[in-house]
Design an enzyme around this catalytic site. Structure first.
Site, PDB file in Angstrom:
ATOM      1  N   LYS A  33       0.966  -1.433   0.054  1.00 21.12           N
ATOM      2  CA  LYS A  33      -0.118   0.118  -0.151  1.00 21.12           C
ATOM      3  C   LYS A  33       1.068   1.382  -0.093  1.00 21.12           C
ATOM      4  CE  LYS A  33      -3.157   2.319   3.267  1.00 21.12           C
ATOM      5  NZ  LYS A  33      -3.911   1.823   4.483  1.00 21.12           N
ATOM      6  N   ALA A  81       2.800  -7.703   5.224  1.00 16.06           N
ATOM      7  CA  ALA A  81       2.327  -6.132   5.379  1.00 16.06           C
ATOM      8  C   ALA A  81       1.599  -6.168   6.598  1.00 16.06           C
ATOM      9  CB  ALA A  81       1.070  -6.096   4.247  1.00 16.06           C
ATOM     10  N   SER A  84       3.515  -1.747  12.058  1.00 12.13           N
ATOM     11  CA  SER A  84       4.509  -2.558  12.975  1.00 12.13           C
ATOM     12  C   SER A  84       5.234  -1.704  13.953  1.00 12.13           C
ATOM     13  CB  SER A  84       5.810  -3.000  11.985  1.00 12.13           C
ATOM     14  OG  SER A  84       6.482  -1.866  11.572  1.00 12.13           O
ATOM     15  N   THR A 133       5.539 -11.878  14.896  1.00 12.46           N
ATOM     16  CA  THR A 133       6.554 -11.503  15.787  1.00 12.46           C
ATOM     17  C   THR A 133       6.614 -12.365  17.301  1.00 12.46           C
ATOM     18  OG1 THR A 133       7.123  -9.707  17.271  1.00 12.46           O
ATOM     19  CG2 THR A 133       4.925  -9.769  16.458  1.00 12.46           C
ATOM     20  N   ASP A 134       7.824 -12.228  17.938  1.00  4.82           N
ATOM     21  CA  ASP A 134       7.766 -12.904  19.143  1.00  4.82           C
ATOM     22  C   ASP A 134       7.033 -12.120  20.039  1.00  4.82           C
ATOM     23  OD1 ASP A 134       9.581 -10.698  19.425  1.00  4.82           O
ATOM     24  OD2 ASP A 134      11.278 -11.663  20.189  1.00  4.82           O
ATOM     25  N   GLU A 135       6.624 -11.104  19.847  1.00  7.90           N
ATOM     26  CA  GLU A 135       5.911 -10.141  20.626  1.00  7.90           C
ATOM     27  C   GLU A 135       4.679 -10.725  21.177  1.00  7.90           C
ATOM     28  OE1 GLU A 135       6.304  -5.942  20.647  1.00  7.90           O
ATOM     29  OE2 GLU A 135       7.922  -6.018  19.132  1.00  7.90           O
ATOM     30  N   TYR A 165      -0.337  -3.261  19.250  1.00  9.44           N
ATOM     31  CA  TYR A 165       0.449  -4.050  18.109  1.00  9.44           C
ATOM     32  C   TYR A 165       0.540  -5.401  18.235  1.00  9.44           C
ATOM     33  CZ  TYR A 165       4.750  -5.807  15.391  1.00  9.44           C
ATOM     34  OH  TYR A 165       5.359  -6.755  14.615  1.00  9.44           O
ATOM     35  N   SER A 166       1.158  -5.986  19.459  1.00  2.94           N
ATOM     36  CA  SER A 166       1.453  -7.404  19.483  1.00  2.94           C
ATOM     37  C   SER A 166      -0.004  -8.108  19.450  1.00  2.94           C
ATOM     38  CB  SER A 166       2.302  -7.780  20.483  1.00  2.94           C
ATOM     39  OG  SER A 166       1.710  -6.948  21.734  1.00  2.94           O
ATOM     40  N   LYS A 169      -1.299  -8.651  16.072  1.00  2.00           N
ATOM     41  CA  LYS A 169      -0.223  -9.609  15.368  1.00  2.00           C
ATOM     42  C   LYS A 169      -0.699 -11.065  15.898  1.00  2.00           C
ATOM     43  CE  LYS A 169       2.397  -9.340  12.764  1.00  2.00           C
ATOM     44  NZ  LYS A 169       2.375  -9.486  11.149  1.00  2.00           N
ATOM     45  N   ASN A 194      13.242  -9.129  17.380  1.00  2.00           N
ATOM     46  CA  ASN A 194      13.712  -7.881  16.953  1.00  2.00           C
ATOM     47  C   ASN A 194      14.754  -7.910  15.551  1.00  2.00           C
ATOM     48  OD1 ASN A 194      12.242  -6.943  19.096  1.00  2.00           O
ATOM     49  ND2 ASN A 194      13.292  -4.926  18.922  1.00  2.00           N
ATOM     50  N   ARG A 295       7.507   3.427  28.198  1.00  4.00           N
ATOM     51  CA  ARG A 295       6.326   3.336  27.459  1.00  4.00           C
ATOM     52  C   ARG A 295       5.381   2.528  28.043  1.00  4.00           C
ATOM     53  NH1 ARG A 295       8.076  -0.663  22.662  1.00  4.00           N
ATOM     54  NH2 ARG A 295       8.449   1.170  21.553  1.00  4.00           N
ATOM     55  N   GLY A 297       3.025  -0.255  29.402  1.00  4.33           N
ATOM     56  CA  GLY A 297       2.953  -1.859  29.234  1.00  4.33           C
ATOM     57  C   GLY A 297       4.123  -2.331  28.472  1.00  4.33           C
TER      58      GLY A 297
HETATM   59  P1  NAD Z   1       7.549  -2.340   8.085  1.00  8.52           P
HETATM   60  O1  NAD Z   1       6.618  -1.265   8.948  1.00  8.52           O
HETATM   61  O2  NAD Z   1       8.941  -1.504   7.853  1.00  8.52           O
HETATM   62  O3  NAD Z   1       6.550  -2.324   6.672  1.00  8.52           O
HETATM   63  C1  NAD Z   1       5.492  -2.759   6.454  1.00  8.52           C
HETATM   64  C2  NAD Z   1       5.185  -2.871   4.987  1.00  8.52           C
HETATM   65  O4  NAD Z   1       3.789  -2.956   4.937  1.00  8.52           O
HETATM   66  C3  NAD Z   1       5.202  -1.225   4.367  1.00  8.52           C
HETATM   67  O5  NAD Z   1       5.961  -1.478   3.206  1.00  8.52           O
HETATM   68  C4  NAD Z   1       3.908  -0.549   4.301  1.00  8.52           C
HETATM   69  O6  NAD Z   1       3.683   0.095   3.197  1.00  8.52           O
HETATM   70  C5  NAD Z   1       3.138  -2.124   4.046  1.00  8.52           C
HETATM   71  N1  NAD Z   1       1.828  -1.911   4.565  1.00  8.52           N
HETATM   72  C6  NAD Z   1       1.256  -1.368   5.444  1.00  8.52           C
HETATM   73  N2  NAD Z   1       0.066  -1.574   5.519  1.00  8.52           N
HETATM   74  C7  NAD Z   1      -0.593  -2.113   4.446  1.00  8.52           C
HETATM   75  C8  NAD Z   1      -1.616  -2.487   3.832  1.00  8.52           C
HETATM   76  N3  NAD Z   1      -3.026  -2.264   4.269  1.00  8.52           N
HETATM   77  N4  NAD Z   1      -1.694  -3.131   2.650  1.00  8.52           N
HETATM   78  C9  NAD Z   1      -0.447  -3.593   1.980  1.00  8.52           C
HETATM   79  N5  NAD Z   1       0.679  -3.045   2.504  1.00  8.52           N
HETATM   80  C10 NAD Z   1       0.513  -2.504   3.572  1.00  8.52           C
HETATM   81  O7  NAD Z   1       7.218  -3.598   8.907  1.00  8.52           O
HETATM   82  P2  NAD Z   1       8.592  -4.624   9.019  1.00  8.52           P
HETATM   83  O8  NAD Z   1       9.425  -4.223  10.139  1.00  8.52           O
HETATM   84  O9  NAD Z   1       9.430  -4.774   7.615  1.00  8.52           O
HETATM   85  O10 NAD Z   1       7.724  -5.872   9.512  1.00  8.52           O
HETATM   86  C11 NAD Z   1       7.251  -6.777   8.503  1.00  8.52           C
HETATM   87  C12 NAD Z   1       6.531  -7.698   9.323  1.00  8.52           C
HETATM   88  O11 NAD Z   1       7.369  -8.470   9.938  1.00  8.52           O
HETATM   89  C13 NAD Z   1       5.444  -7.279  10.131  1.00  8.52           C
HETATM   90  O12 NAD Z   1       4.282  -8.167   9.834  1.00  8.52           O
HETATM   91  C14 NAD Z   1       5.950  -7.272  11.340  1.00  8.52           C
HETATM   92  O13 NAD Z   1       4.924  -7.637  12.219  1.00  8.52           O
HETATM   93  C15 NAD Z   1       6.907  -8.536  11.478  1.00  8.52           C
HETATM   94  N6  NAD Z   1       8.038  -8.438  12.287  1.00  8.52           N
HETATM   95  C16 NAD Z   1       8.736  -7.279  12.239  1.00  8.52           C
HETATM   96  C17 NAD Z   1      10.013  -7.360  13.053  1.00  8.52           C
HETATM   97  C18 NAD Z   1      10.851  -6.295  13.291  1.00  8.52           C
HETATM   98  O14 NAD Z   1      11.769  -6.158  13.850  1.00  8.52           O
HETATM   99  N7  NAD Z   1      10.684  -5.226  12.419  1.00  8.52           N
HETATM  100  C19 NAD Z   1      10.271  -8.659  13.964  1.00  8.52           C
HETATM  101  C20 NAD Z   1       9.367  -9.746  13.753  1.00  8.52           C
HETATM  102  C21 NAD Z   1       8.323  -9.578  12.978  1.00  8.52           C
END
Ligand code: NAD
Length: 359
Positions: A33, A81, A84, A133-135, A165-166, A169, A194, A295, A297
């Protein structure tokens, strides 16, 4: 293999897209998006490939998702997506419920319809890989509270999410598992610790500290900075995810982590030390550290037992925290323009001109 990747313009999604295009012969359809966190500049090195396609689509739009599935006929979905950022989820949870829960549900339903109509052989080879996520497990005892060997999250840990958030997820994990059990959609769920590395939006701890340090701004630390996170270099995560989508059995779940438990304050001090070495100035960067109110919680400790993925699929991280963090700091020093574009909003204006006007 044709892989549809949602959120491929985000931090981890773009690492997965770069990995698939650079390291394999597979094809990628990136469905994103382009929220504030999505940035196509993170994909400029691979976007010219004939195996890369981009669709500017919201996962909450079921019709548009069905169209993309029918047009490209993918063999697997890697669903990244999401909204996050925990702090944003506290001030504005609605967007998190919408994308993380309603969006995942919409994607599951569109995929179920598409998958049900596939010929038998393609149907059994299809995978819906949900990246989480592990969260979702809440937090673990902290060394301040417990002596001896501390527990780790395993695939059997119970869900006890703490933040908006968590919890969204966790809800999406439950939906995915239910679609696997009830409709036999071949789903896989991974829960990772993370991540850190290049192309990380500078609102998360490590890139925020680097960019504030370079700008001479305060380096904000929540509470005493004693929260523990288990850090994994993003390219190691991308390799793990690709291994999982190729090899894991439907219905399986894997925890992914880097065996790098660190207190936030120690991470910040290490970033400051690297900046002192690589971009020295008259005073040490650590002098910019400022302690701010914690923060609400805030989980105190996360730590992953990644032995199942190591044993079943032979994946192990390649980077140590020291090598990964040095690469990360160097990347931010060499890519100031990427940071400037995502921070200034210049990139969002470009999206408006190139995509929103068209639709
Ligand atoms: P990010 O926020 O960097 O990227 C999210 C992406 O999703 C963006 O490109 C955004 O444009 C897109 N997006 C958001 N809403 C959307 C929608 N409605 N339709 C289509 N696209 C959409 O996130 P990230 O850090 O790359 O995390 C990616 C995934 O991995 C997430 O599901 C997150 O929960 C999971 N995760 C992240 C981490 C971390 O440390 N960053 C750790 C474990 C799991």
């Amino acid at each position: 293999m044709k892989i549809l990747i949602t959120g491929g313009a985000g931090f981890i999604g773009s690492a997965v897209v770069r990995h698939v295009i650079d390291q394999t012969d597979d094809e990628v359809i990136n469905v994103d998006k382009l929220t504030y966190a999505g940035n196509l500049e993170s994909l400029k090195d691979v976007s010219q490939s004939s195996r890369y396609h981009f669709q500017h689509v919201d996962i909450c739009d079921g019709q548009a998702i069905t169209q993309v599935l029918n047009d490209y006929q993918p063999d697997a979905i890697m669903h990244l997506a999401a909204e996050s950022h925990v702090d944003r989820s506290i001030t504005g949870p609605a967007e998190f419920v919408q994308t993380n829960v309603v969006g995942t549900y919409t994607l599951l339903e569109a995929c179920r319809q598409y998958w049900s109509a596939l010929p038998e052989e393609r149907k059994s080879a299809f995978r819906f890989h949900h990246i989480s996520t592990d969260e979702v497990y809440g937090d673990l005892p902290h060394p301040d509270e417990m002596e001896g060997e501390l527990p780790l999250f395993t695939e059997e840990s119970s869900y006890a999410p703490s933040s908006p958030y968590s919890s969204t997820k966790a809800a999406s994990d439950h939906l995915v598992r239910a679609w696997g059990r009830t409709y036999k959609l071949p789903v896989i769920v991974t829960n990772c610790s993370n991540n850190y590395g290049p192309y990380h939006f500078p609102e998360k701890l490590i890139p925020l500290i680097i960019s504030n340090a370079l700008a001479g701004k305060p380096l904000p630390i929540y509470g005493k900075g004693d929260q523990i996170r288990d850090w994994l270099y993003v390219e190691d995560h991308a390799r793990a995810l690709y291994t999982v989508v190729k090899q894991a059995q439907p219905g399986s779940t894997y925890n992914i982590g880097g065996h790098n438990e660190k207190k936030n304050i120690d991470v910040v001090l290490k970033v400051c030390e690297l900046l002192d070495e690589l971009r020295p100035k008259t005073t040490p960067y650590r002098d910019q550290i400022t302690y701010v109110q914690d923060r609400p919680g805030h989980d105190r400790r996360y730590a992953i037992d990644a032995s199942k993925i190591e044993k079943d699929l032979g994946w192990k991280p390649q980077e140590t925290f020291e090598t990964g963090l040095k690469k990360t700091v160097e990347w931010y020093l060499n890519n100031a323009q990427w940071v400037e574009h995502v921070q200034s909003g210049a990139y969002q204006n470009w999206i408006k001109e190139n995509y929103e006007k068209r639709s």
